[in-house]
Design a protein around this motif. Structure first.
Motif, PDB file in Angstrom:
ATOM      1  N   GLN A 356       0.810  -1.209   0.000  1.00  0.00           N
ATOM      2  CA  GLN A 356       0.000   0.000   0.000  1.00  0.00           C
ATOM      3  C   GLN A 356       0.852   1.271   0.000  1.00  0.00           C
ATOM      4  N   GLU A 357       2.072   1.164   0.552  1.00  0.00           N
ATOM      5  CA  GLU A 357       2.955   2.311   0.615  1.00  0.00           C
ATOM      6  C   GLU A 357       4.341   1.892   0.129  1.00  0.00           C
ATOM      7  N   PRO A 388       3.116  -0.204  -5.007  1.00  0.00           N
ATOM      8  CA  PRO A 388       1.806   0.332  -5.415  1.00  0.00           C
ATOM      9  C   PRO A 388       1.906   1.049  -6.762  1.00  0.00           C
ATOM     10  N   GLN A 759      -0.921  10.076  -3.498  1.00  0.00           N
ATOM     11  CA  GLN A 759      -0.214   8.880  -3.044  1.00  0.00           C
ATOM     12  C   GLN A 759       0.959   8.598  -3.973  1.00  0.00           C
TER      13      GLN A 759
END
Length: 768
Positions: A356-357, A388, A759
């Motif tokens: 996710q990161e 991601p 992000q």
């Protein structure tokens, strides 16, 4: 990972040790190199005919009980016994035995010495002689092929004799009986001469015969060894249980094994057995009855020893709790018929696990740890942590699109203005234009200075995209609008100056052309008038010559037509003279033939009369033809020449043809001259109109076209956020993503991602 590395998926693994895990399972022991121990029975494929033929020699009675799974030797026994003298044979078989070759042979021979009854399936296959003196029993795995032949001692043979009598007389439905012709046919059984026993069970000397539907108990109480080839549950706890590996009953087997029962399996085609050191019991349970037959201690001890040896040599063995580290052979687990091996290590690829990161990729773990389909002492889990990425369908962020629109707008407007300035410069350098409009040279100096200032300002605006210098964007957009107005004013000034000079020069050129046309029209009219007078004179001469030629041709034609008429009259008169001689001759021939017919009368034969008839018909036809020709020739001889009826085109004469050709050529010349007169008249009229037209200046469309007025598009709005300094800004579902391709870029892009609330993801250009 190194800070300088590109952002790629991270390979991870974990090893789980399962060697101590215990399972309930069947395990096959390693195969032994020793030969399998021999059973105290005769293998069916090794039984010789002599072994049963010796029983039948000297016997007075034979009872055969057979099933639908009987071995071929049973039919051989019946067939051989039916050929012996002094032996009474009783056969109790299943209903389908009636269609067997041996049964059909018995029926054809009249059933000499044999009594056959059929019914429900018997429990097994055996033969006994002389009311149980001895016999043979064939056994095998339940509902399977027979594999063993057991020679019967008198107690066991006597028990099977008693069971045979009971099945033969009290449980048969069809019997082979003679019909009115003495031929054997199967029909309903005759009444039994033996009264039925009381109760459902029939006690035997060494066992019992009972209905197949009765509850089944243990063959022997407190048995040491039990062979259960059908895998059915057993009562008690024997020392050794021989039962096939099954996918069911693991809980039951585990309870037995925990209590000390050794559970094994080896395939020897055995029936259901129970053994102690003093007794052996086997069960025959096919068909509608169940037969339990017991054997004495010697047989039990031999079979017990064989069972123990077989269990020790390469058998399947059940373990209630077997650690994977201890497994060495092939195993079977509950609810699975598949034979499986235990591997030392099995890799399990868990595929890709999405991080996710970017900064926490090393801590990412799979959501679950599934066990592999294979049995293994160790499991090596392997997975790949995928950095991601922007979701599928993510597009360039709206902020990027707004800046691109603004950059495209400025670049497009600058290029258009440069193109317009270059066009003005090309017109200034056009030698043809300068030669034609020499008065304009003195005015281009001012235009050149204005154009240079405009170009410098445009270069300043286009030096760098506005997205790279967002703070200057508003002022540069206003400056660009002012440059568009200045370029348009310069174009209008140049266009007006050129148009005025062009108009003056064009009027001078049109006046020179008018004077030239007037002179040419005057000379042309004089020439045409002289040409028309000469044409009219030549036309009159041609028409006179044409009239004289037509008269000459008519006179020659009349002369030729009269000569041809006189020749036809002369030919017709000559032919009339010839016909005046031929017609009387034909009449005389006809008269002579009529006379011949009249004189001959009926004396002439048929063929002669037919010949005379054909001859008369021929003469009559000839006379008819000559008279017709005479009329035509007379009409021709009396014809009168009429000049008005002469058709000159039908006359064939070289002189006439020559005159006609000359006349045709002369008419063509007259027609050609006639056509020229209107043309000359029209040209004379045109010359007159040209001379009467006064000079009038007609300005042509402007040489310097005013460029089509393009509405200047409004500049797009200037975004209120600057673009990130590095990476690509994307959007999907209302969320922003900033994609980068290497770890150094991650550090530089962190601040921009926070400012833009985006992000950080890996670029799609980086291969996974």
């Amino acid at each position: 990972m190194k800070p300088s590395d590109p952002i790629v998926p991270l390979e991870q693994e974990r090893v789980d040790d399962l060697s101590g895990k215990t399972l309930a399972l069947w395990e096959r022991d390693a195969a032994s190199t020793a030969s399998a121990p021999a059973l105290p029975w005769v293998p069916l494929d090794q039984q010789s005919p002599e072994s049963w033929q010796a029983l039948l020699r000297g016997a007075t009675s034979l009872i055969v009980v057979c099933t639908s799974r009987r071995p071929p030797v049973v039919d051989e026994v019946v067939a051989w016994a039916s050929q012996l003298e002094g032996i009474r044979t009783y056969v109790r078989g299943p209903t389908e035995w009636a269609a067997s070759p041996v049964a059909q042979a018995l029926l054809k021979r009249g059933g000499r010495g044999a009594l056959v009854r059929l019914g429900a399936e018997p429990p097994g296959d055996w033969i006994v002689v002389d009311q149980g003196r001895t016999g043979w029993l064939w056994v095998g795995r339940p509902s399977g092929a027979r594999g063993w032949a057991i020679p019967l001692a008198e107690p066991q043979a006597r028990s099977l004799f008693e069971a045979s009598v009971h099945l033969f007389w009290h449980h048969a439905t069809r019997e082979a009986l003679p019909d009115e012709n003495g031929m054997l046919r199967f029909g309903p059984c005759l009444p039994s001469p033996v009264p039925p026993p009381g109760g459902s069970q029939l006690p035997l000397a060494c066992g019992v015969l009972e209905p197949g539907g009765a509850s089944r108990g243990p063959l022997l109480a407190n048995a040491e060894v039990v062979v259960e080839p059908g895998g059915e549950p057993i009562e008690g706890a024997p020392r050794l249980l021989v039962t096939p590996p099954s996918t069911e009953g693991f809980d039951r087997l585990s309870a037995l094994a925990t209590s000390g029962v050794d559970i094994v399996w080896f395939e020897r085609q055995l029936p259901r057995l129970a053994l102690t050191r003093n007794r052996m019991a086997l069960a025959l349970e096919e068909g509608a009855h169940r037969l339990r037959l017991e054997f004495a201690a010697p047989d039990a001890i031999r079979m017990l020893r064989v069972m123990e040896q077989c269990a020790a040599q390469g058998a399947w063995r059940f373990h209630p709790k077997r650690a994977l580290r201890d497994v060495r052979g092939v195993v079977r687990l509950a609810a699975s018929q598949e034979e499986r091996r235990v591997h030392d290590e099995v890799p399990v690829n868990l595929g890709d696990v999405q991080a996710q990161e970017l900064m926490s990729m090393e801590e990412v773990r799979p959501a679950s740890w599934p066990e592999p389909g294979e049995l293994s002492r160790r499991i090596r889990y392997q997975w790949r942590v995928v950095p991601p990425r922007a979701p599928t369908g993510a597009r360039q962020a709206e902020l990027c699109r707004q800046w691109e629109q603004l950059d495209d707008y400025v670049r497009d407007r600058v290029e258009r203005l440069r193109a317009r300035l270059e066009k003005l410069e090309r017109e200034e350098a056009d030698e043809g234009l300068l030669t034609r409009l020499a008065n304009l040279v003195s005015q281009w100096g001012e235009v050149r200075s204005r154009r240079k200032r405009l170009r410098q300002t445009l270069d300043e605006i286009a030096e760098q995209p506005l997205s790279k210098r967002p703070e200057e964007a508003p002022g540069l957009v206003e400056k660009l609008s002012a440059q568009e107005d200045a370029v348009e004013a310069l174009e209008k000034h140049c266009r007006t100056t050129i148009e005025e000079e062009e108009r003056r020069l064009e009027e001078e050129a049109q006046r020179r052309e008018y004077d030239l046309r007037i002179g040419e029209a005057t000379a042309e009219r004089e020439k045409l008038q002289s040409e028309r007078a000469e044409l009219l004179r030549a036309l009159g001469e041609k028409r006179d010559a044409l009239g004289a030629l037509a008269e000459e041709r008519r006179a020659l034609g009349m002369e030729i037509a009269r000569a041809e008429h006189d020749a036809r009259v002369e030919r017709a008169q000559s032919r009339l003279v010839e016909l005046a001689t031929e017609l009387p001759q034909v009449d005389e021939q006809l008269a002579a033939l009529e006379e011949k017919l009249r004189t001959a009368g009926d004396s002439a034969n048929k063929d002669e009369r037919k010949g005379w008839g054909r001859e008369r018909h021929s003469l009559e036809e000839k006379r008819k033809r000559l008279r017709g020709e005479e009329a035509r020739q007379r009409q021709a001889a009396e014809a009168v020449f009429v000049p008005e009826e002469v058709r000159f085109e039908s006359l064939s004469d070289a002189r006439l043809s020559e005159l006609a050709a000359r006349e045709k050529a002369l008419r063509a010349e007259v027609a050609s001259l006639d056509k020229r007169v209107p043309d000359i008249d029209a040209r004379l009229e045109a010359c007159g109109r040209a001379l009467d037209t006064p000079f009038q200046f007609q300005p042509s469309p402007r040489r310097v076209q005013a460029p089509r007025k393009e509405g200047t598009p409004r500049p797009p709005p200037i975004p209120n956020e600057p673009l990130p300094e590095i990476g690509a800004l994307l959007e999907h579902g209302g969320k922003r993503y900033l994609s980068v391709s290497s770890w150094p870029q991650v550090k530089r892009a962190l601040a921009a991602a926070q400012r833009l609330r985006a992000q950080l993801v890996v670029s799609n250009e980086v291969q996974p």
